[in-house]
Scaffold this active site. Structure first.
Site, PDB file in Angstrom:
ATOM      1  N   GLY A  26       0.807  -1.206  -0.043  1.00 26.22           N
ATOM      2  CA  GLY A  26       0.012  -0.041   0.186  1.00 26.22           C
ATOM      3  C   GLY A  26       0.732   1.152   0.048  1.00 26.22           C
ATOM      4  O   GLY A  26       2.031   1.109   0.348  1.00 26.22           O
ATOM      5  N   GLN A  44       3.280   9.734   1.556  1.00 23.25           N
ATOM      6  CA  GLN A  44       4.778   8.979   1.438  1.00 23.25           C
ATOM      7  C   GLN A  44       5.495   9.219   0.145  1.00 23.25           C
ATOM      8  O   GLN A  44       6.698   8.993   0.186  1.00 23.25           O
ATOM      9  CB  GLN A  44       4.548   7.759   1.426  1.00 23.25           C
ATOM     10  N   CYS A  71       6.121  -0.189   7.661  1.00 24.83           N
ATOM     11  CA  CYS A  71       5.992   0.860   6.439  1.00 24.83           C
ATOM     12  C   CYS A  71       7.162   1.275   5.969  1.00 24.83           C
ATOM     13  O   CYS A  71       8.162   1.108   6.287  1.00 24.83           O
ATOM     14  CB  CYS A  71       5.368   2.024   7.414  1.00 24.83           C
ATOM     15  N   LEU A  72       6.854   1.581   4.464  1.00 23.89           N
ATOM     16  CA  LEU A  72       7.932   1.956   3.512  1.00 23.89           C
ATOM     17  C   LEU A  72       8.534   3.144   4.076  1.00 23.89           C
ATOM     18  O   LEU A  72       9.715   3.542   3.478  1.00 23.89           O
ATOM     19  CB  LEU A  72       7.289   1.900   2.325  1.00 23.89           C
ATOM     20  N   HIS A 101      -3.721   1.142   7.586  1.00 20.28           N
ATOM     21  CA  HIS A 101      -2.548   1.577   7.716  1.00 20.28           C
ATOM     22  C   HIS A 101      -2.520   2.922   6.920  1.00 20.28           C
ATOM     23  O   HIS A 101      -1.976   3.948   7.186  1.00 20.28           O
ATOM     24  CB  HIS A 101      -1.584   0.692   7.553  1.00 20.28           C
ATOM     25  N   GLU A 102      -3.200   2.954   5.700  1.00 27.34           N
ATOM     26  CA  GLU A 102      -3.037   4.067   4.682  1.00 27.34           C
ATOM     27  C   GLU A 102      -3.683   5.163   5.163  1.00 27.34           C
ATOM     28  O   GLU A 102      -3.360   6.377   4.726  1.00 27.34           O
ATOM     29  CB  GLU A 102      -3.222   3.277   3.056  1.00 27.34           C
ATOM     30  N   HIS A 148      -2.380   7.369   7.351  1.00 27.01           N
ATOM     31  CA  HIS A 148      -1.027   8.210   6.861  1.00 27.01           C
ATOM     32  C   HIS A 148      -1.473   9.306   6.326  1.00 27.01           C
ATOM     33  O   HIS A 148      -1.130  10.648   6.487  1.00 27.01           O
ATOM     34  CB  HIS A 148      -0.516   7.627   5.606  1.00 27.01           C
TER      35      HIS A 148
HETATM   36 NI    NI Z   1       3.152   3.222   5.719  1.00 26.37          NI
END
Ligand code: NI
Length: 153
Positions: free
Chosen positions: A50, A55, A93-94, A135-136, A139
């Site tokens: 995702g 991000q 998380c990226l 999660h997204e 963000h």
């Molecule tokens: Ni993330």
């Protein structure tokens, strides 16, 4: 052609801002579509499941969620309903590379959003997919999973 975008990392302030609603009529449709395609490619290359617009440094309410055959693209997503029960799940998380933690997420969520051309739609997700949506969407509100993690593993 879609291009890979740079993923910003914690503690970049864009990750902590409340992202702005997307007013679709104010966007060039091609530009918005291009951005979504770039984000899909960026997520796949990372690789991740995702990606939220903050991000890649854009403080707007757009998320991508990996799904077969087509990834989900959600504009202005909102959790409309969720289960009462939560599961404790592993998450990364990226934007927080090399770290994983345990976190409580609702078992299922009902999400309301708009498509790239502004059509409203709803979807329901369970389990891992529900975790990604939560999660997204976090963000977009400047929240990272590390803020809620019960412990790191
Ligand atoms: Ni993330």
């Amino acid at each position: 052609m879609p291009k890979v975008l740079l993923i910003v990392h914690e503690p970049n302030t864009v990750l902590r801002a409340r992202a702005k609603d997307i007013i679709i009529s104010k966007w060039d449709p091609k530009e918005l579509k291009q951005l979504a395609e770039d984000m899909v490619l960026t997520m796949k290359k990372a690789p991740g499941v995702g990606l939220a617009a903050p991000q890649i440094g854009k403080s707007i309410r757009l998320i991508i969620v990996d799904h077969t055959p087509e990834p989900f693209v959600l504009i202005n997503p909102k959790i409309k309903k969720h289960s009462l029960r939560r599961d404790t799940l592993e998450e990364g998380c990226l934007s927080v590379p090399g770290k994983y933690g345990l976190i409580k997420r609702y078992k299922s969520v009902q999400v309301k959003a708009q498509t790239l051309d502004g059509k409203p739609f709803e979807l329901e997700a369970k389990g891992f997919l529900a975790e990604i949506f939560q999660h997204e969407i976090d963000h977009l509100n400047g929240t990272l999973y590390i803020d809620k993690a019960l412990k790191f593993i």
